[in-house]
Design a protein around this motif. Structure first.
Motif, short mmCIF file in Angstrom:
data_model
loop_
_atom_site.label_atom_id
_atom_site.label_comp_id
_atom_site.label_asym_id
_atom_site.label_seq_id
_atom_site.Cartn_x
_atom_site.Cartn_y
_atom_site.Cartn_z
N SER A 164 0.83 -18.81 13.14
CA SER A 164 1.61 -20.04 12.91
C SER A 164 2.81 -19.71 12.03
CB SER A 164 0.75 -21.13 12.25
OG SER A 164 0.49 -20.81 10.89
N GLY A 165 3.82 -20.57 12.10
CA GLY A 165 4.99 -20.39 11.25
C GLY A 165 6.06 -19.53 11.89
N GLU A 166 7.12 -19.29 11.14
CA GLU A 166 8.29 -18.57 11.63
C GLU A 166 7.99 -17.13 12.00
OE1 GLU A 166 12.82 -17.49 10.10
OE2 GLU A 166 11.59 -18.92 8.97
N ALA A 167 6.97 -16.53 11.37
CA ALA A 167 6.62 -15.13 11.65
C ALA A 167 5.54 -15.00 12.72
CB ALA A 167 6.16 -14.44 10.37
N LYS A 168 5.29 -16.07 13.46
CA LYS A 168 4.24 -16.06 14.48
C LYS A 168 4.39 -14.86 15.41
CE LYS A 168 2.12 -18.98 18.04
NZ LYS A 168 2.15 -20.31 18.72
N GLY A 169 3.28 -14.16 15.63
CA GLY A 169 3.28 -12.97 16.47
C GLY A 169 3.34 -11.66 15.71
N ALA A 170 3.77 -11.71 14.43
CA ALA A 170 3.85 -10.48 13.63
C ALA A 170 2.46 -9.89 13.43
CB ALA A 170 4.49 -10.78 12.28
N LYS A 171 2.37 -8.56 13.45
CA LYS A 171 1.09 -7.89 13.30
C LYS A 171 1.08 -7.00 12.06
CE LYS A 171 -0.20 -7.87 18.18
NZ LYS A 171 -0.59 -7.04 19.35
N GLY A 172 -0.08 -6.93 11.43
CA GLY A 172 -0.26 -6.08 10.26
C GLY A 172 -1.68 -5.56 10.21
N TYR A 173 -2.10 -5.12 9.00
CA TYR A 173 -3.42 -4.54 8.81
C TYR A 173 -4.08 -5.08 7.56
CZ TYR A 173 -1.79 -0.95 12.11
OH TYR A 173 -1.29 -0.29 13.20
N VAL A 174 -5.39 -5.32 7.64
CA VAL A 174 -6.18 -5.66 6.45
C VAL A 174 -6.21 -4.44 5.54
CG1 VAL A 174 -8.49 -6.24 5.60
CG2 VAL A 174 -7.58 -7.38 7.64
N THR A 175 -5.96 -4.67 4.23
CA THR A 175 -5.97 -3.56 3.27
C THR A 175 -7.06 -3.68 2.21
OG1 THR A 175 -4.38 -4.64 1.79
CG2 THR A 175 -3.48 -3.28 3.57
N GLY A 176 -7.80 -4.78 2.20
CA GLY A 176 -8.87 -4.90 1.23
C GLY A 176 -9.38 -6.31 1.10
N ALA A 234 -4.43 11.06 0.64
CA ALA A 234 -5.62 10.26 0.91
C ALA A 234 -5.35 8.79 0.55
CB ALA A 234 -6.81 10.80 0.15
N ASN A 235 -4.57 8.15 1.40
CA ASN A 235 -4.18 6.75 1.19
C ASN A 235 -4.13 6.09 2.55
OD1 ASN A 235 -2.06 4.46 1.00
ND2 ASN A 235 -2.40 4.99 -1.15
N ILE A 236 -4.61 4.86 2.65
CA ILE A 236 -4.66 4.22 3.97
C ILE A 236 -3.28 4.00 4.57
CG2 ILE A 236 -6.92 3.17 3.55
CD1 ILE A 236 -5.43 0.48 3.16
N ALA A 237 -2.23 3.92 3.73
CA ALA A 237 -0.86 3.79 4.26
C ALA A 237 -0.53 5.01 5.12
CB ALA A 237 0.14 3.64 3.13
N TYR A 238 -0.95 6.17 4.67
CA TYR A 238 -0.70 7.42 5.40
C TYR A 238 -1.46 7.40 6.72
CZ TYR A 238 -1.07 12.38 6.60
OH TYR A 238 -1.07 13.57 7.26
N TYR A 239 -2.74 7.03 6.69
CA TYR A 239 -3.55 7.08 7.91
C TYR A 239 -3.17 5.97 8.90
CZ TYR A 239 -6.28 10.38 5.19
OH TYR A 239 -6.66 11.46 4.44
N LEU A 240 -2.67 4.85 8.39
CA LEU A 240 -2.23 3.76 9.27
C LEU A 240 -0.81 3.97 9.77
CD1 LEU A 240 -3.69 0.69 7.33
CD2 LEU A 240 -4.49 1.59 9.53
N GLY A 241 -0.11 4.92 9.15
CA GLY A 241 1.26 5.22 9.58
C GLY A 241 2.26 4.14 9.23
N VAL A 242 2.09 3.54 8.04
CA VAL A 242 3.02 2.48 7.62
C VAL A 242 3.77 2.91 6.36
CG1 VAL A 242 1.62 0.68 8.66
CG2 VAL A 242 1.26 1.26 6.26
N ILE A 294 0.85 -1.19 0.00
CA ILE A 294 0.00 0.00 0.00
C ILE A 294 0.89 1.25 0.00
CG2 ILE A 294 -2.08 -1.01 0.99
CD1 ILE A 294 -1.16 -0.01 3.75
N GLY A 295 0.47 2.23 -0.80
CA GLY A 295 1.27 3.43 -1.01
C GLY A 295 2.05 3.41 -2.30
N ASP A 296 2.29 2.21 -2.87
CA ASP A 296 2.99 2.07 -4.14
C ASP A 296 2.01 2.18 -5.30
OD1 ASP A 296 5.38 1.62 -2.81
OD2 ASP A 296 5.24 -0.56 -2.94
N SER A 297 2.52 2.54 -6.48
CA SER A 297 1.68 2.59 -7.67
C SER A 297 1.07 1.23 -7.95
CB SER A 297 2.51 3.03 -8.89
OG SER A 297 1.73 2.94 -10.06
N CYS A 298 -0.21 1.25 -8.34
CA CYS A 298 -0.90 0.01 -8.72
C CYS A 298 -1.04 -0.10 -10.24
CB CYS A 298 -2.27 -0.07 -8.06
SG CYS A 298 -3.47 1.11 -8.71
#
Length: 287
Positions: free
Chosen positions: A94-106, A279-287, A51-55
């Motif tokens: 589950s898996g090696e990245a267990k515990g990592a947190k992110g956000y739903v984008t769509g 006006a992009n969710i990356a900006y509002y989510l601070g990522v 998110i934030g990159d050209s689509c």
């Protein structure tokens, strides 16, 4: 700040596994000129677009940024698609990245994937089949004093960060990067509900792409859809307004293009777009 009913909303778990890209017996995708192409498409972990990159202008078709998840159980996947909302917290369980947190984008209809943002370090630890839990929260969101505006598919905390205001004319002012006319909306029109999935901006007309700044769209951009009613299914309705988020990339197929998951809709002109570069969710989510 607008007053909503977010304190009454239910926060509930749904989950899916990272879903591998799939290819049927025929590997070709037919573009708008009738030419068969072989390209990356939906699913898996997309490492180099977020998110934030050209689509636009990617060498791919319906590319989903970040992680694409799905449940093997169709009914459970229906719940994942229906209840997950943009901005919801997602956690690897589950898996090696267990515990990592992110956000739903769509939510991407057809393939029925929920799309999730994670940082690059966590993406490198993930694998196909890892399980991701989503704290689904947002369906049923209402704005006090705006009965004719239906909200959907957005986390209430993210909704608050959009800083939507009521102006002196009683309209809701929403930050958007551009406005799209109804005649450019394609694949997904006629769906029975906008509470799940997305529908596409058609990009076969290069002049329209420039006129409406479609050629500059990014994953996560917030757009206004003019004369598009998404309150009960998707249809053309003069005077209606919808607000949505770009969830997947441009496409090579006729009738397709960047996918829009709708977050607000009104059958009347109660929503006004305020052109805003960030006006992009990356900006509002601070990522």
């Amino acid at each position: 700040m607008l007053i909503t009913n977010k304190q009454k909303l239910v926060k509930q778990s749904v989950q899916g596994r990272i879903h591998s890209p799939i290819v049927g017996p025929n590997p070709y995708r037919i573009n708008r000129e009738g030419i068969a192409e072989i390209l990356p498409a939906t699913g898996g972990i997309t490492y180099n677009f977020k998110i934030g990159d050209s689509c636009m202008d990617l060498v791919g078709d319906h590319i989903e940024p970040g992680v694409s998840i799905k449940s093997d159980n169709p009914n459970e996947n229906n719940a994942l698609m229906l209840l997950a909302c943009i901005g919801n917290e997602a956690r690897v369980v589950s898996g090696e990245a267990k515990g990592a947190k992110g956000y739903v984008t769509g939510m991407h209809g057809g393939i029925d994937h929920v799309l999730v943002y994670f940082n690059e370090e966590d993406l490198d630890k993930m694998a196909i089949g890892d399980t991701i839990l989503v704290k689904a929260y947002g369906q049923g969101l209402k704005i006090e004093g705006f009965k004719d505006v239906k909200c959907m598919n957005i986390d209430p905390d993210l909704f608050d960060k959009l800083d939507i205001k009521q102006n002196s004319e009683g309209l809701l002012e929403v930050p958007v990067v551009t406005e799209i006319p109804a005649y450019l909306m394609g694949s997904g029109i006629g769906s029975s509900t906008a509470f799940s999935g997305d529908y596409d901006i058609m990009t076969g007309d290069k002049e329209a792409n420039k006129e409406f700044a479609i050629d500059k769209l990014r994953f996560g951009d917030i757009v206004l859809l003019r004369d598009c009613d998404n309150t009960n299914g998707r249809q053309y309705l003069k005077g209606s307004v919808s607000i949505g988020v770009v969830v997947h990339s441009d496409c090579i197929k006729s009738g397709h293009g960047p996918g829009i998951t709708v977050i607000m809709s009104s059958k009347t002109t109660k929503i006004k777009g305020i052109q805003t570069e960030n006006a992009n969710i990356a900006y509002y989510l601070g990522v």
